[in-house]
Write an enzyme that holds these catalytic residues in place. Structure first.
Site, PDB file in Angstrom:
ATOM      1  N   ALA A  93     -11.411   5.469  -6.507  1.00 27.43           N
ATOM      2  CA  ALA A  93     -10.255   6.316  -6.171  1.00 27.43           C
ATOM      3  C   ALA A  93      -9.668   5.887  -4.833  1.00 27.43           C
ATOM      4  CB  ALA A  93     -10.672   7.782  -6.119  1.00 27.43           C
ATOM      5  N   SER A 133      -2.158   6.738  -3.519  1.00 23.19           N
ATOM      6  CA  SER A 133      -2.234   6.651  -4.976  1.00 23.19           C
ATOM      7  C   SER A 133      -0.858   6.896  -5.584  1.00 23.19           C
ATOM      8  CB  SER A 133      -3.210   7.708  -5.507  1.00 23.19           C
ATOM      9  OG  SER A 133      -3.046   7.861  -6.900  1.00 23.19           O
ATOM     10  N   HIS A 171      -0.435   8.404  -8.179  1.00 24.65           N
ATOM     11  CA  HIS A 171      -0.468   9.783  -8.702  1.00 24.65           C
ATOM     12  C   HIS A 171       0.161  10.753  -7.701  1.00 24.65           C
ATOM     13  CE1 HIS A 171      -2.782   9.135 -12.370  1.00 24.65           C
ATOM     14  NE2 HIS A 171      -3.469   8.226 -11.692  1.00 24.65           N
ATOM     15  N   ASP A 213      -2.550   9.035 -16.264  1.00 25.28           N
ATOM     16  CA  ASP A 213      -3.782   8.492 -16.838  1.00 25.28           C
ATOM     17  C   ASP A 213      -3.815   8.964 -18.283  1.00 25.28           C
ATOM     18  OD1 ASP A 213      -4.476   7.299 -14.486  1.00 25.28           O
ATOM     19  OD2 ASP A 213      -5.870   8.877 -13.856  1.00 25.28           O
ATOM     20  N   GLU A 270      -7.631  -0.863 -15.117  1.00 27.53           N
ATOM     21  CA  GLU A 270      -7.588   0.548 -15.527  1.00 27.53           C
ATOM     22  C   GLU A 270      -6.727   0.647 -16.780  1.00 27.53           C
ATOM     23  OE1 GLU A 270      -6.458   3.340 -12.510  1.00 27.53           O
ATOM     24  OE2 GLU A 270      -8.147   2.815 -11.211  1.00 27.53           O
ATOM     25  N   HIS A 327      -4.261   3.743 -16.880  1.00 25.80           N
ATOM     26  CA  HIS A 327      -3.290   4.102 -15.830  1.00 25.80           C
ATOM     27  C   HIS A 327      -1.935   3.436 -16.089  1.00 25.80           C
ATOM     28  CE1 HIS A 327      -2.314   5.109 -11.470  1.00 25.80           C
ATOM     29  NE2 HIS A 327      -1.377   4.231 -11.774  1.00 25.80           N
TER      30      HIS A 327
HETATM   31 ZN   LIG Z   1      -4.548   6.712 -12.548  1.00 28.06          ZN
END
Ligand SMILES: [Zn+2]
Length: 295
Positions: A148, A154, A156, A163, A206, A209
């Site tokens: 993280a 991020s 996000h 995600d 990822e 993502h």
């Molecule tokens: Zn993510």
């Protein structure tokens, strides 16, 4: 003759007034005076638009990574709780009722899920969307730096990342993952951390993502197999790009912005403006009569 000159002056003044109203309309149509990113202009040749330095930190093309943190003004202004907006949650599941996302990004996701369903791929769920800086910091403490990012680093935190999972199996194996890798670009999304781009993104693979960047950028990124970092370098180095997507021509221009400035855009074309979070803005001109998908 004298009367003719008088009327000419009156007409010029009226013309100026109309022009000012049109110019005002460009900002007015941005939907959000804090974030003037989109407009359409009435007939004429070129129009000068004002760019505020802050626009470097706003828009769908912002780069956010360990080097470039989120600017508070870059956070999407249309974040909603998905569970409370059932019209945005059709054909897919939510990990829990607390999940938040940008409404415009959620609409693009909804359209994408609808298209996947037609290909019999229909077990999608959203595991995470928008996260506040505080929530991100909490996650960072729980998961550690390998898994993280700290608060403010991020995507996000921008509201531009989702995600996405499969209710059936891990995304690496799931048809949902394969379908997204092939088709997400059509809806403005990119796989942000591909397996072979780790050295560039600084983040492990990822498969869940996805990042919203919008068309035509997602198409170019897919076509060249770029990481977002590579794409933004490519735009900056080229300054002006003309790209064809489905036979339609888009013009993409990069401008460095160190202070408030002005740029000229052609008339009769929709455009969007996004910062890159690194000192520049990217202006995207849409094909005639085509509107941007999202703000
Ligand atoms: Zn993510």
């Amino acid at each position: 003759m004298k009367k003719g000159v008088f009327w000419l002056i009156i007409l010029l003044l009226l013309g100026c007034k109309a022009f000012q109203q049109i110019a005002g309309g460009v900002y007015g149509s941005a939907g959000n005076e804090h974030n003037p990113t989109q407009g359409v202009i009435s007939p004429g040749a070129y129009q000068t638009i004002e760019i505020a330095k802050d626009q470097v930190y706003q828009g769908n093309l912002l780069l956010v990574n360990k080097e470039y943190p989120v600017h508070k003004m870059g956070v999407k202004s249309d974040v909603v709780h998905l569970y409370q907006n059932e019209e945005l949650v059709r054909g897919y599941g939510l990990l829990d009722s607390s999940i938040q996302a940008s409404e415009s990004v959620a609409k693009a996701f909804l359209e994408m899920v609808g298209a996947a369903q037609k290909d019999n791929v229909s077990h999608f769920m959203i595991n995470s969307g928008y996260r506040s800086f505080e929530e991100q910091n909490q996650l960072y403490e729980e998961m550690g730096p390998e898994l993280a990012m700290p608060g403010g680093y991020s995507e996000h935190n921008l509201g531009l990342a989702l995600d996405i999972g499969s209710t059936q199996m891990k995304m690496e194996q799931a048809p949902e993952g394969t379908w997204l890798e092939e088709n997400a670009w059509k809806y403005g999304f990119i796989l942000r951390y591909p397996e072979d781009k780790r050295a560039i993104t600084g983040t492990v693979f990822e498969p869940w993502h996805y990042r919203y960047v919008g068309m035509p950028h997602s198409a170019i990124i897919q076509d060249h197999h770029f990481a977002l970092e590579e794409y933004l370098d490519y735009v900056r180095e080229n300054e002006h790009l003309s790209v064809q997507v489905d036979g339609e021509t888009y013009e993409i221009s990069y401008y460095p912005v160190s202070r408030d400035t002005t740029i000229d855009v052609p008339v009769n074309r929709y455009y969007t403006i996004s910062g890159d979070n690194m000192g520049g803005i990217i202006v995207t001109l849409y094909p005639e009569n085509e509107k941007p998908q999202q703000e």
